[in-house]
Scaffold this motif. Structure first.
Motif, PDB file in Angstrom:
ATOM      1  N   ASP A   1       6.276 -17.469  15.280  1.00  0.00           N
ATOM      2  CA  ASP A   1       5.719 -18.158  16.443  1.00  0.00           C
ATOM      3  C   ASP A   1       6.289 -17.531  17.722  1.00  0.00           C
ATOM      4  N   VAL A   2       5.846 -18.045  18.856  1.00  0.00           N
ATOM      5  CA  VAL A   2       6.232 -17.461  20.143  1.00  0.00           C
ATOM      6  C   VAL A   2       7.739 -17.530  20.366  1.00  0.00           C
ATOM      7  N   ASP A   3       8.363 -18.672  20.068  1.00  0.00           N
ATOM      8  CA  ASP A   3       9.801 -18.812  20.308  1.00  0.00           C
ATOM      9  C   ASP A   3      10.592 -17.773  19.509  1.00  0.00           C
ATOM     10  N   GLU A   4      10.231 -17.596  18.225  1.00  0.00           N
ATOM     11  CA  GLU A   4      10.915 -16.604  17.398  1.00  0.00           C
ATOM     12  C   GLU A   4      10.696 -15.198  17.951  1.00  0.00           C
ATOM     13  N   ALA A   5       9.482 -14.927  18.406  1.00  0.00           N
ATOM     14  CA  ALA A   5       9.169 -13.596  18.924  1.00  0.00           C
ATOM     15  C   ALA A   5       9.976 -13.285  20.179  1.00  0.00           C
ATOM     16  N   VAL A   6      10.079 -14.249  21.087  1.00  0.00           N
ATOM     17  CA  VAL A   6      10.836 -14.048  22.323  1.00  0.00           C
ATOM     18  C   VAL A   6      12.304 -13.778  21.998  1.00  0.00           C
ATOM     19  N   ARG A   7      12.858 -14.542  21.048  1.00  0.00           N
ATOM     20  CA  ARG A   7      14.257 -14.319  20.652  1.00  0.00           C
ATOM     21  C   ARG A   7      14.431 -12.939  20.026  1.00  0.00           C
ATOM     22  N   ALA A   8      13.480 -12.526  19.183  1.00  0.00           N
ATOM     23  CA  ALA A   8      13.582 -11.228  18.517  1.00  0.00           C
ATOM     24  C   ALA A   8      13.518 -10.082  19.523  1.00  0.00           C
ATOM     25  N   VAL A   9      12.653 -10.196  20.517  1.00  0.00           N
ATOM     26  CA  VAL A   9      12.555  -9.156  21.550  1.00  0.00           C
ATOM     27  C   VAL A   9      13.870  -9.047  22.310  1.00  0.00           C
ATOM     28  N   ALA A  10      14.445 -10.205  22.661  1.00  0.00           N
ATOM     29  CA  ALA A  10      15.711 -10.197  23.404  1.00  0.00           C
ATOM     30  C   ALA A  10      16.858  -9.650  22.564  1.00  0.00           C
ATOM     31  N   GLU A  11      16.871  -9.995  21.273  1.00  0.00           N
ATOM     32  CA  GLU A  11      17.992  -9.600  20.409  1.00  0.00           C
ATOM     33  C   GLU A  11      17.936  -8.126  20.022  1.00  0.00           C
ATOM     34  N   HIS A  12      16.754  -7.633  19.672  1.00  0.00           N
ATOM     35  CA  HIS A  12      16.648  -6.290  19.101  1.00  0.00           C
ATOM     36  C   HIS A  12      16.243  -5.210  20.101  1.00  0.00           C
ATOM     37  N   ALA A  13      15.753  -5.613  21.292  1.00  0.00           N
ATOM     38  CA  ALA A  13      15.314  -4.645  22.304  1.00  0.00           C
ATOM     39  C   ALA A  13      14.448  -3.545  21.678  1.00  0.00           C
TER      40      ALA A  13
ATOM     41  N   ASP B   1      11.419  -0.812  20.802  1.00  0.00           N
ATOM     42  CA  ASP B   1      10.577   0.094  21.586  1.00  0.00           C
ATOM     43  C   ASP B   1       9.147  -0.430  21.652  1.00  0.00           C
ATOM     44  N   VAL B   2       8.671  -0.967  20.517  1.00  0.00           N
ATOM     45  CA  VAL B   2       7.300  -1.473  20.424  1.00  0.00           C
ATOM     46  C   VAL B   2       7.301  -2.839  19.756  1.00  0.00           C
ATOM     47  N   VAL B   3       6.549  -3.762  20.331  1.00  0.00           N
ATOM     48  CA  VAL B   3       6.326  -5.076  19.731  1.00  0.00           C
ATOM     49  C   VAL B   3       4.877  -5.137  19.273  1.00  0.00           C
ATOM     50  N   LEU B   4       4.685  -5.326  17.978  1.00  0.00           N
ATOM     51  CA  LEU B   4       3.352  -5.496  17.414  1.00  0.00           C
ATOM     52  C   LEU B   4       3.026  -6.978  17.498  1.00  0.00           C
ATOM     53  N   LEU B   5       2.080  -7.327  18.337  1.00  0.00           N
ATOM     54  CA  LEU B   5       1.931  -8.693  18.813  1.00  0.00           C
ATOM     55  C   LEU B   5       0.629  -9.321  18.334  1.00  0.00           C
ATOM     56  N   ASP B   6       0.740 -10.474  17.655  1.00  0.00           N
ATOM     57  CA  ASP B   6      -0.442 -11.236  17.254  1.00  0.00           C
ATOM     58  C   ASP B   6      -0.976 -11.967  18.485  1.00  0.00           C
ATOM     59  N   VAL B   7      -2.225 -11.713  18.829  1.00  0.00           N
ATOM     60  CA  VAL B   7      -2.822 -12.321  20.024  1.00  0.00           C
ATOM     61  C   VAL B   7      -2.797 -13.841  19.942  1.00  0.00           C
ATOM     62  N   HIS B   8      -3.000 -14.389  18.741  1.00  0.00           N
ATOM     63  CA  HIS B   8      -3.067 -15.844  18.572  1.00  0.00           C
ATOM     64  C   HIS B   8      -1.822 -16.385  17.880  1.00  0.00           C
ATOM     65  N   LEU B   9      -0.666 -15.820  18.189  1.00  0.00           N
ATOM     66  CA  LEU B   9       0.588 -16.265  17.606  1.00  0.00           C
ATOM     67  C   LEU B   9       0.807 -17.744  17.938  1.00  0.00           C
ATOM     68  N   PRO B  10       1.140 -18.563  16.941  1.00  0.00           N
ATOM     69  CA  PRO B  10       1.360 -19.992  17.215  1.00  0.00           C
ATOM     70  C   PRO B  10       2.417 -20.212  18.294  1.00  0.00           C
ATOM     71  N   GLY B  11       2.163 -21.223  19.127  1.00  0.00           N
ATOM     72  CA  GLY B  11       3.126 -21.560  20.170  1.00  0.00           C
ATOM     73  C   GLY B  11       2.753 -21.070  21.543  1.00  0.00           C
ATOM     74  N   GLY B  12       1.545 -20.520  21.692  1.00  0.00           N
ATOM     75  CA  GLY B  12       1.111 -20.067  23.010  1.00  0.00           C
ATOM     76  C   GLY B  12       0.434 -18.715  23.029  1.00  0.00           C
ATOM     77  N   GLY B  13       0.469 -18.012  21.901  1.00  0.00           N
ATOM     78  CA  GLY B  13      -0.223 -16.727  21.830  1.00  0.00           C
ATOM     79  C   GLY B  13       0.618 -15.567  22.327  1.00  0.00           C
ATOM     80  N   GLY B  14       0.088 -14.366  22.120  1.00  0.00           N
ATOM     81  CA  GLY B  14       0.799 -13.158  22.502  1.00  0.00           C
ATOM     82  C   GLY B  14       1.100 -13.073  23.983  1.00  0.00           C
ATOM     83  N   ALA B  15       0.203 -13.600  24.803  1.00  0.00           N
ATOM     84  CA  ALA B  15       0.425 -13.557  26.250  1.00  0.00           C
ATOM     85  C   ALA B  15       1.702 -14.298  26.633  1.00  0.00           C
ATOM     86  N   ALA B  16       2.006 -15.385  25.910  1.00  0.00           N
ATOM     87  CA  ALA B  16       3.216 -16.154  26.205  1.00  0.00           C
ATOM     88  C   ALA B  16       4.467 -15.342  25.885  1.00  0.00           C
TER      89      ALA B  16
END
Length: 202
Positions: free
Chosen positions: A26-38, A40-55
């Motif tokens: 979900d969005v919360d997990e994705a945001v934490r993963a981006v911050a933790e692992h920094a 180069d590329v994030v493969l992003l689900d447009v309709h990720l639960p919790g607000g979508g890829g835009a969030a």
């Protein structure tokens, strides 16, 4: 199931592609993963639960990561909205494993990656010939999964084909479809197809 398949494909591509491979449901997990692992590329689900890829993109300010959207949807509004949100590319889930690896490499190198059809949407949007849809109260009643089911059914997919595309059961497709028709006050898939066509959701 789909994430496992993507993970296996990327791991098979070797260390030249993958250093750290983290998944997020979900969005919360994705945001934490981006911050933790920094990454180069994030493969992003447009309709990720919790607000979508835009969030995820809006909640990851200052990151050096490049975002590549991966979605079952090839609707113009989804593509344009995601690119406006900061993604460097947009590919659909019909892409092959080898094509996905190549797309990730290109985005990592700074390129923008789209299929020819989706690239046309982006060019038209920024040339002003497509105006992103205003808020649609009817569409907003649907959950993200219901929107995915709705688009595929409206395009003429059979329930079995929708189930295979979205990795869900036929019974789940039927449940989503009933909910979509009820929320939109429509009586058949034919009315749904006209409704979606009028809103340029196909």
């Amino acid at each position: 199931m789909f994430r496992r398949g993507v993970r296996a494909e990327l791991e098979a591509a070797g260390a030249g592609v993958v250093r750290v491979l983290a998944e997020a449901a979900d969005v919360d997990e994705a945001v934490r993963a981006v911050a933790e692992h920094a990454p180069d590329v994030v493969l992003l689900d447009v309709h990720l639960p919790g607000g979508g890829g835009a969030a995820v993109m809006s909640r990851s300010p200052g990151t050096s990561a490049r975002f590549l959207a991966l979605s079952v949807s090839d609707a113009a509004d989804d593509v344009i909205g995601t690119i406006r949100g900061g993604a460097r590319g947009y590919v659909t889930k019909t892409i092959t494993g080898a094509e996905l690896v190549a797309a990730i490499r290109r985005v990592a190198e700074g390129d923008a990656v789209f299929s020819p059809r989706l690239a046309g949407f982006v060019l038209d949007a920024f040339a002003g010939s497509i105006v992103p849809a205003a808020v649609d109260e009817d569409l907003d009643r649907l959950t993200e999964r219901e929107r995915e089911v709705m688009r595929l059914i409206a395009r003429g997919y059979a329930y079995k084909e929708v189930a295979k595309e979205l990795f869900i059961s036929i019974k789940t497709v039927e449940t989503h479809m009933s909910s979509v028709l009820r929320k939109l006050q429509l009586s058949s898939r034919h009315e749904l197809a006209r409704w979606a066509s009028d809103r340029r959701l196909l």
